[in-house]
Design a protein around this motif. Structure first.
Motif, PDB file in Angstrom:
ATOM      1  N   UNK A 148       4.104   3.370 -11.562  1.00 38.13           N
ATOM      2  CA  UNK A 148       3.627   4.770 -11.343  1.00 38.13           C
ATOM      3  C   UNK A 148       4.428   5.433 -10.580  1.00 38.13           C
ATOM      4  N   UNK A 149       5.594   5.308 -10.260  1.00 38.44           N
ATOM      5  CA  UNK A 149       6.815   6.115  -9.536  1.00 38.44           C
ATOM      6  C   UNK A 149       7.073   7.302 -10.173  1.00 38.44           C
ATOM      7  N   UNK A 150       7.108   8.508  -9.743  1.00 39.59           N
ATOM      8  CA  UNK A 150       7.273   9.795 -10.119  1.00 39.59           C
ATOM      9  C   UNK A 150       8.499  10.230  -9.803  1.00 39.59           C
ATOM     10  N   UNK A 151       9.180   9.944  -8.624  1.00 34.38           N
ATOM     11  CA  UNK A 151      10.433  10.490  -8.525  1.00 34.38           C
ATOM     12  C   UNK A 151      11.341   9.648  -7.572  1.00 34.38           C
ATOM     13  N   UNK A 207       7.549   8.853 -14.365  1.00 36.05           N
ATOM     14  CA  UNK A 207       8.831   9.022 -13.783  1.00 36.05           C
ATOM     15  C   UNK A 207       9.526  10.353 -14.344  1.00 36.05           C
ATOM     16  N   UNK A 208       9.045  11.425 -13.683  1.00 30.96           N
ATOM     17  CA  UNK A 208       9.592  12.752 -13.870  1.00 30.96           C
ATOM     18  C   UNK A 208      10.969  13.153 -13.187  1.00 30.96           C
ATOM     19  N   UNK A 209      11.315  12.563 -12.286  1.00 29.28           N
ATOM     20  CA  UNK A 209      12.574  12.920 -11.634  1.00 29.28           C
ATOM     21  C   UNK A 209      13.308  11.888 -11.107  1.00 29.28           C
ATOM     22  N   UNK A 213       0.815  -1.246  -0.036  1.00 34.09           N
ATOM     23  CA  UNK A 213       0.015  -0.001   0.118  1.00 34.09           C
ATOM     24  C   UNK A 213       0.858   1.477   0.062  1.00 34.09           C
ATOM     25  N   UNK A 214       2.016   0.972  -0.024  1.00 33.92           N
ATOM     26  CA  UNK A 214       3.111   2.402   0.276  1.00 33.92           C
ATOM     27  C   UNK A 214       2.881   3.285  -0.863  1.00 33.92           C
ATOM     28  N   UNK A 215       2.845   4.650  -0.585  1.00 34.00           N
ATOM     29  CA  UNK A 215       2.965   5.941  -1.507  1.00 34.00           C
ATOM     30  C   UNK A 215       4.121   6.452  -1.429  1.00 34.00           C
ATOM     31  N   UNK A 216       4.800   6.696  -0.029  1.00 29.96           N
ATOM     32  CA  UNK A 216       6.074   7.584  -0.041  1.00 29.96           C
ATOM     33  C   UNK A 216       6.731   6.813   0.871  1.00 29.96           C
ATOM     34  N   UNK A 217       8.304   6.632   0.413  1.00 28.49           N
ATOM     35  CA  UNK A 217       9.121   5.973   1.335  1.00 28.49           C
ATOM     36  C   UNK A 217      10.404   6.807   1.565  1.00 28.49           C
ATOM     37  N   UNK A 218      10.738   7.268   2.668  1.00 26.50           N
ATOM     38  CA  UNK A 218      12.016   8.196   2.800  1.00 26.50           C
ATOM     39  C   UNK A 218      12.941   7.370   3.617  1.00 26.50           C
ATOM     40  N   UNK A 219      14.122   6.989   3.191  1.00 30.41           N
ATOM     41  CA  UNK A 219      15.014   6.231   4.026  1.00 30.41           C
ATOM     42  C   UNK A 219      16.488   6.793   3.729  1.00 30.41           C
ATOM     43  N   UNK A 220      16.246   8.233   3.512  1.00 33.09           N
ATOM     44  CA  UNK A 220      17.566   9.086   3.138  1.00 33.09           C
ATOM     45  C   UNK A 220      18.510   8.960   4.378  1.00 33.09           C
ATOM     46  N   UNK A 221      19.716   9.110   4.156  1.00 34.53           N
ATOM     47  CA  UNK A 221      20.656   9.296   5.009  1.00 34.53           C
ATOM     48  C   UNK A 221      20.935   8.315   6.148  1.00 34.53           C
ATOM     49  N   UNK A 222      20.817   7.021   5.561  1.00 35.06           N
ATOM     50  CA  UNK A 222      20.879   5.858   6.593  1.00 35.06           C
ATOM     51  C   UNK A 222      22.489   5.295   6.417  1.00 35.06           C
ATOM     52  N   UNK A 223      22.411   3.902   6.428  1.00 29.44           N
ATOM     53  CA  UNK A 223      23.676   3.150   6.104  1.00 29.44           C
ATOM     54  C   UNK A 223      23.030   1.928   5.303  1.00 29.44           C
ATOM     55  N   UNK A 224      22.121   2.107   4.479  1.00 29.84           N
ATOM     56  CA  UNK A 224      21.710   1.141   3.462  1.00 29.84           C
ATOM     57  C   UNK A 224      22.835   0.643   2.427  1.00 29.84           C
ATOM     58  N   UNK A 225      23.046  -0.822   2.251  1.00 32.38           N
ATOM     59  CA  UNK A 225      23.464  -1.342   1.156  1.00 32.38           C
ATOM     60  C   UNK A 225      22.480  -1.989   0.379  1.00 32.38           C
ATOM     61  N   UNK A 226      22.939  -2.275  -1.044  1.00 31.42           N
ATOM     62  CA  UNK A 226      22.205  -2.750  -1.980  1.00 31.42           C
ATOM     63  C   UNK A 226      21.417  -4.222  -1.484  1.00 31.42           C
ATOM     64  N   UNK A 277       8.316  -3.721  -6.534  1.00 30.27           N
ATOM     65  CA  UNK A 277       7.812  -4.159  -7.501  1.00 30.27           C
ATOM     66  C   UNK A 277       6.329  -4.102  -7.498  1.00 30.27           C
ATOM     67  N   UNK A 278       5.771  -4.562  -6.577  1.00 30.74           N
ATOM     68  CA  UNK A 278       4.178  -4.560  -6.464  1.00 30.74           C
ATOM     69  C   UNK A 278       3.732  -3.596  -5.731  1.00 30.74           C
ATOM     70  N   UNK A 279       4.509  -2.483  -5.350  1.00 33.50           N
ATOM     71  CA  UNK A 279       3.910  -1.143  -4.865  1.00 33.50           C
ATOM     72  C   UNK A 279       3.256  -0.334  -5.895  1.00 33.50           C
ATOM     73  N   UNK A 280       1.966  -0.643  -6.395  1.00 30.48           N
ATOM     74  CA  UNK A 280       1.355  -0.074  -7.474  1.00 30.48           C
ATOM     75  C   UNK A 280       1.068   1.519  -7.373  1.00 30.48           C
ATOM     76  N   UNK A 281       1.133   2.005  -6.191  1.00 33.50           N
ATOM     77  CA  UNK A 281       0.709   3.119  -5.560  1.00 33.50           C
ATOM     78  C   UNK A 281       1.883   4.241  -5.322  1.00 33.50           C
ATOM     79  N   UNK A 282       2.827   3.474  -5.198  1.00 39.91           N
ATOM     80  CA  UNK A 282       4.295   4.127  -4.995  1.00 39.91           C
ATOM     81  C   UNK A 282       4.497   5.454  -5.737  1.00 39.91           C
ATOM     82  N   UNK A 283       4.705   6.547  -5.273  1.00 44.19           N
ATOM     83  CA  UNK A 283       4.904   7.838  -6.014  1.00 44.19           C
ATOM     84  C   UNK A 283       6.421   8.437  -5.631  1.00 44.19           C
ATOM     85  N   UNK A 284       6.746   8.295  -4.588  1.00 46.04           N
ATOM     86  CA  UNK A 284       8.185   8.736  -4.214  1.00 46.04           C
ATOM     87  C   UNK A 284       9.121   7.949  -3.351  1.00 46.04           C
TER      88      UNK A 284
END
Length: 325
Positions: free
Chosen positions: A263-266, A295-297, A216-229, A238-245
């Protein structure tokens, strides 16, 4: 001469009788002094006080009583004091207030459940129309939240982890914002069972991997952490059809997490370690007519990659990515 003496004597007797007679004010004062206070606090007046008003007030002038107005107090059976005055029929009951016990159970639906810090959550934080604000309260754990919570804010605190049961049963929770803490781990089952979660803000923490999230996610912000790939599950979005950012700036990602929903915009991947973009990263090399309008940004600046080496990777996009060319 005798006649004059008799007249003088008669005059003296008359003056003596006049000065000896009581005045009207003195008579009235005597009447008020004869009022008796009985045990049941009712006044009983002497018989002459029940005379006709014309008999009691047949003189000219105002009634003057020099004695101060009395206040009479009594104790009620409960022990609380009641103040009664002659000039008002209003009785004010003085009820003692018990001091607030911070550890006492809260009122259901009003203060929320008891918090781990010893105060009800909605006294420690601020609860308003389904939103719970715990910003800058120095909490170290997620406090128990009211069942009707829709938005939870706990920015700039001392949180170190999110456990499985922290949001259990919160079926209306839509937004979690724990930006600016010290969160290093989120239990795998802590968030994926939330049926209405759409916004997750975990920026500026110490996360090395993202937990599984609901579709159901629309916005996810995990900036400035220690995430590896390898800290992001394969096909996690993949299945987050409502994800925008999707904001993943300021981590140590080696590549763009694929596939990205249509549907991802940025997507923000600034200041990571992305070194390569393929023709199929954003587009579809097998379909030359494919256009990705949503995908605009795309932010790839601050990565060790030269975008000019893969010009065919952007032909389906409305704008080319930001980055080094």
């Amino acid at each position: 001469m005798k006649t004059f003496a008799y007249m003088v004597l008669l005059g003296l007797l008359i003056l003596e009788a006049v000065f000896a007679a009581p005045t009207k004010n003195e008579e009235t004062s005597k009447k008020f002094r004869q009022i008796q206070l009985l045990p049941d606090d009712h006044f009983e007046e002497s018989d002459y006080m029940n005379q006709d008003a014309s008999d009691s007030y047949d003189y000219e002038g105002e009634l003057n009583i020099d004695e101060p107005l009395l206040e009479i107090g009594r104790l009620t059976p409960s022990g609380n004091s009641v103040l009664v005055t002659y000039d008002s029929d209003y009785e004010e009951e003085l009820i003692p207030h018990e001091p607030l016990d911070p550890g006492a159970p809260s009122v259901p639906g009003l203060l929320g459940p008891d918090a781990k810090e010893g105060l009800p959550t909605c006294l420690l934080c601020t609860c308003l129309s389904g939103s719970v604000y715990c910003d800058d309260t120095d909490i170290e754990n997620i406090p128990p939240l009211p069942k009707d919570t829709t938005h939870f804010y706990a920015r700039f605190n001392k949180l170190t982890n999110i456990k499985k049961g922290d949001f259990a049963g919160l079926n209306h929770l839509k937004r979690i914002d724990v930006t600016g803490n010290m969160i290093s781990s989120i239990d795998e089952d802590a968030l994926r069972q939330l049926p209405e979660l759409v916004d997750l803000m975990v920026a500026s923490n110490d996360l090395e991997q993202l937990p599984e999230l609901p579709n159901t996610m629309i916005n996810i912000d995990a900036s400035y952490n220690k995430l590896h790939s390898n800290g992001i599950k394969k096909e996690a979005f993949k299945d987050m059809n409502n994800l925008v950012s999707l904001y993943l700036a300021g981590n140590v990602l080696n590549f763009v997490p694929l596939p990205l929903p249509e549907g991802l915009r940025s997507i923000n991947l600034q200041n990571n370690n992305v070194q390569q973009i393929d023709d199929d990263t954003f587009c579809n090399s097998k379909d030359i007519h494919y256009v990705r309008k949503a995908l605009e940004l795309i932010r790839l600046d601050g990565n060790p990659i030269n975008l000019s080496k893969t010009p065919h990777a952007y032909v389906c996009l409305p704008q080319v990515p930001h980055g080094n060319y």
